[in-house]
Design a protein around this motif. Structure first.
Motif, short mmCIF file in Angstrom:
data_model
loop_
_atom_site.label_atom_id
_atom_site.label_comp_id
_atom_site.label_asym_id
_atom_site.label_seq_id
_atom_site.Cartn_x
_atom_site.Cartn_y
_atom_site.Cartn_z
N MET A 239 0.81 -1.22 0.00
CA MET A 239 0.00 0.00 0.00
C MET A 239 0.85 1.27 0.00
SD MET A 239 -3.26 -0.66 -0.20
CE MET A 239 -2.61 -1.53 -1.58
N VAL B 151 2.93 3.38 -3.76
CA VAL B 151 1.82 3.89 -4.57
C VAL B 151 2.14 3.85 -6.06
CG1 VAL B 151 0.33 5.89 -4.99
CG2 VAL B 151 1.06 5.34 -2.66
N TYR C 140 0.67 1.02 -8.25
CA TYR C 140 -0.75 0.87 -8.57
C TYR C 140 -1.45 2.19 -8.91
CZ TYR C 140 -1.61 2.19 -3.66
OH TYR C 140 -1.65 2.83 -2.45
N PHE D 29 -6.58 1.30 -9.80
CA PHE D 29 -6.24 1.94 -8.54
C PHE D 29 -7.18 1.52 -7.41
CE2 PHE D 29 -6.63 5.55 -5.58
CZ PHE D 29 -5.31 5.73 -5.23
N TYR D 30 -8.47 1.43 -7.71
CA TYR D 30 -9.46 1.09 -6.68
C TYR D 30 -9.54 -0.41 -6.41
CZ TYR D 30 -10.88 5.91 -7.17
OH TYR D 30 -10.88 7.28 -7.21
N TYR E 69 -7.34 -2.71 -6.90
CA TYR E 69 -6.10 -3.19 -6.31
C TYR E 69 -6.12 -2.99 -4.80
CZ TYR E 69 -1.07 -3.56 -5.38
OH TYR E 69 0.16 -3.92 -4.89
N GLN E 70 -6.56 -1.82 -4.38
CA GLN E 70 -6.64 -1.55 -2.94
C GLN E 70 -7.67 -2.44 -2.25
OE1 GLN E 70 -6.55 2.66 -1.76
NE2 GLN E 70 -6.09 3.09 -3.91
N TRP F 125 -6.32 -5.86 -1.76
CA TRP F 125 -5.40 -5.93 -0.62
C TRP F 125 -6.13 -5.99 0.72
CZ3 TRP F 125 -0.81 -7.61 0.36
CH2 TRP F 125 0.07 -7.76 -0.68
N VAL F 126 -7.34 -5.51 0.78
CA VAL F 126 -8.12 -5.69 2.01
C VAL F 126 -8.32 -7.18 2.27
CG1 VAL F 126 -10.38 -5.33 3.08
CG2 VAL F 126 -9.27 -3.44 1.88
N SER G 28 -4.84 -8.87 2.90
CA SER G 28 -4.37 -8.55 4.24
C SER G 28 -5.09 -9.36 5.30
CB SER G 28 -4.56 -7.06 4.54
OG SER G 28 -3.82 -6.28 3.65
#
Length: 80
Positions: free
Chosen positions: A20, A23, A26, A39-40, A42-43, A46-47, A50
């Motif tokens: 994360m 930056v 991504y 961009f969205y 990918y994040q 990762w939630v 994680s």
């Protein structure tokens, strides 16, 4: 004491931070997934990643603690 299991636990907990905070890896719009820019999604991926990595780290930590506890009981409580 640093053991291979503890190194794996640390990597599981550290990987999401690196992913994360980097930056530049991504910060783009392509490839889009069902119209959602990279961009969205990918994040959001990762939630989930994680969560899985934290669960793996927790299970490994519990297993390590049980092993250390049983080792201490067989050693007569003497710390090494």
């Amino acid at each position: 004491m640093v053991t291979p299991v503890r190194v794996v636990i640390a990597l599981c907990l550290f990987a999401p931070f690196v992913a994360m905070l980097w930056v530049g890896s991504y910060a783009k719009t392509d490839p889009a997934l069902m119209g959602i820019p990279f961009f969205y999604w990918y994040q959001m991926a990762w939630v989930l990643i994680s969560t899985a990595l934290t669960a793996v780290a927790y299970v490994l930590w519990q297993r390590d603690q049980r092993a250390r506890k049983s080792q201490r009981s067989t050693d007569g409580g003497v710390a090494k």
